[in-house]
Design a protein around this motif. Structure first.
Motif, PDB file in Angstrom:
ATOM      1  N   GLU A  61     -52.714  -0.864  -8.424  1.00 58.49           N
ATOM      2  CA  GLU A  61     -54.014  -0.840  -9.104  1.00 58.49           C
ATOM      3  C   GLU A  61     -54.401   0.587  -9.475  1.00 58.49           C
ATOM      4  O   GLU A  61     -54.867   0.852 -10.592  1.00 58.49           O
ATOM      5  N   THR A  62     -54.187   1.502  -8.543  1.00 58.65           N
ATOM      6  CA  THR A  62     -54.551   2.904  -8.789  1.00 58.65           C
ATOM      7  C   THR A  62     -53.686   3.513  -9.882  1.00 58.65           C
ATOM      8  O   THR A  62     -54.188   4.182 -10.792  1.00 58.65           O
ATOM      9  N   ALA A  77     -57.645  -3.395 -12.428  1.00 60.09           N
ATOM     10  CA  ALA A  77     -57.973  -4.227 -11.284  1.00 60.09           C
ATOM     11  C   ALA A  77     -56.849  -5.228 -11.046  1.00 60.09           C
ATOM     12  O   ALA A  77     -56.122  -5.608 -11.979  1.00 60.09           O
ATOM     13  N   ARG A  78     -56.710  -5.669  -9.812  1.00 65.73           N
ATOM     14  CA  ARG A  78     -55.658  -6.624  -9.477  1.00 65.73           C
ATOM     15  C   ARG A  78     -55.792  -7.895 -10.313  1.00 65.73           C
ATOM     16  O   ARG A  78     -54.785  -8.493 -10.738  1.00 65.73           O
ATOM     17  N   ILE A 113     -54.118  -7.339 -13.528  1.00 63.99           N
ATOM     18  CA  ILE A 113     -52.664  -7.159 -13.446  1.00 63.99           C
ATOM     19  C   ILE A 113     -51.959  -8.485 -13.249  1.00 63.99           C
ATOM     20  O   ILE A 113     -50.988  -8.806 -13.952  1.00 63.99           O
TER      21      ILE A 113
END
Length: 376
Positions: free
Chosen positions: A55-56, A61-62, A65
């Motif tokens: 995420e980073t 955001a998950r 993704i």
């Protein structure tokens, strides 16, 4: 009265299960704890899961993704590349490639893709933003490096000229003094010879010419290097061999491979200098599905020929691990730091790579060479 049709339940695709001990961490806890950006990819290339590091890195955001297509989330910047890493069922290591990752700017990364055993098409993708290629010897020599190589070649040539004059003068002094000061003149000659030998080794780094490689049997070359070691610097060390008898020919340069093996065996012997029961082991194996992808559109290289040089010495000091294959980096007070650097260069010139690892439980250090298979 007709039969009522039972509504079909939508097919749900789940992540392959991971059986852990009852009191062990869950899969989600393991994913969260992983120190690198990690994605789980389905057979249709959609992303099934992503950890916090991902995420980073992707700046997403998950929820954004998961479900996205991996080829759209991680986009290759090199449009001319002759490979498609997202449609392969083999383990792939892609070093020093430029990608657009999520919503971040273009960056250079290493991608490691590992198929999940017994779950066809499922893969785990890890994204390393700090190139691991330097640790295994995949370093380029473009741009400023080429200028440094040219400067080193000129410097080596200019230093060797006066050295030969100094040595000649020392020999004249020795003959003119009828043996007086013979120790001093011999010292001068020995030091000149030592410096000249060092410069000869430096000159091995001053060319970018491609090695002429051919399909050949690695075993006579490994044996030649082992015999040289056993007769000289490793005469008091037990060297054992474990060969794969079905290993095919490799694409190699004979002299380069002999030099690589001599340097690795010498490095191992020096590490065992104070070991009570020193041991060196040379192993070979065929590694199915080992592919390395290099950047700048060069395509992928299959490197199935593996050679291991293993010793039971103390290992490489922690403070030089990241620079182990750089010239003049050494853990020995009397070392030159050129042996492993030359190994790295020669292996790369044969389109292979070399890496170092330490098995702390077994107390062993391993240098691993991977080479391409010979054609024809």
């Amino acid at each position: 009265m007709g039969r009522s049709r039972r509504a079909r339940r939508p097919k749900v695709t789940t992540i392959p299960s991971l059986r852990l001990q009852q009191d062990g961490p869950s899969l989600s806890e393991l994913m969260t704890a992983l120190p690198v950006a990690t994605l789980v990819v389905r057979p249709d290339n959609s992303i099934a899961d992503a950890n916090v590091r991902a995420e980073t890195l992707l700046n997403m955001a998950r929820s954004a993704i998961v479900g996205s297509d991996i080829s759209r989330t991680i986009r290759m910047a090199e449009m001319g590349a002759r490979f498609d890493i997202w449609h392969s069922n083999k383990p792939i290591a892609a070093y020093d490639i430029r990608v657009h990752a999520g919503r971040t700017a273009e960056m250079e990364v290493d991608l490691m893709i590992a198929p999940i055993v017994d779950h066809e098409g499922w893969r785990v993708v890890s994204i390393h933003t700090q190139s691991q290629a330097r640790k295994i010897g995949h370093r380029g020599t473009a741009g400023g490096a080429r200028s440094a190589i040219g400067a080193a070649a000129i410097l080596a040539h200019e230093i060797k000229n006066p050295l030969s004059g100094i040595r000649g003068a020392a020999q004249l002094l020795e003959s003119g003094n009828e043996g007086r000061d013979a120790a001093l003149t011999q010292l001068i000659c020995n030091e000149v010879d030592r410096i000249a030998a060092l410069i000869d080794r430096m000159q091995d780094f001053t060319t970018d010419r491609t090695l002429e490689c051919r399909s050949g049997n690695i075993y006579p070359l490994i044996d030649r290097a082992a015999n040289i070691a056993a007769a000289g610097f490793a005469r008091n060390i037990r060297i054992t061999k474990s060969y794969d008898p079905s290993l095919p020919f490799a694409n190699i340069n004979d002299d380069a491979l002999v030099q690589v093996m001599i340097n690795l065996l010498k490095n191992a012997a020096e590490a065992l200098e104070h070991k009570e029961k020193p041991r060196i082991r040379v192993e070979t194996a065929f590694r199915h599905g080992v592919s390395v992808v290099v950047g700048k559109g060069k395509g992928s290289a299959v490197l199935p020929i593996e050679i291991l040089v293993v010793d039971n010495g103390p290992g490489v000091p922690e403070h030089i691990l990241d620079h182990l294959f750089n010239p003049f980096i050494t853990g020995r007070r009397d070392g030159t730091g050129l042996g492993l650097a030359l190994v790295d260069k020669l292996v790369r010139d044969m389109s292979g790579f070399v890496q170092y690892s330490r098995d702390h439980e077994a107390g062993e250090s391993t240098f691993r060479i991977l080479l391409p298979m010979g054609m024809g």
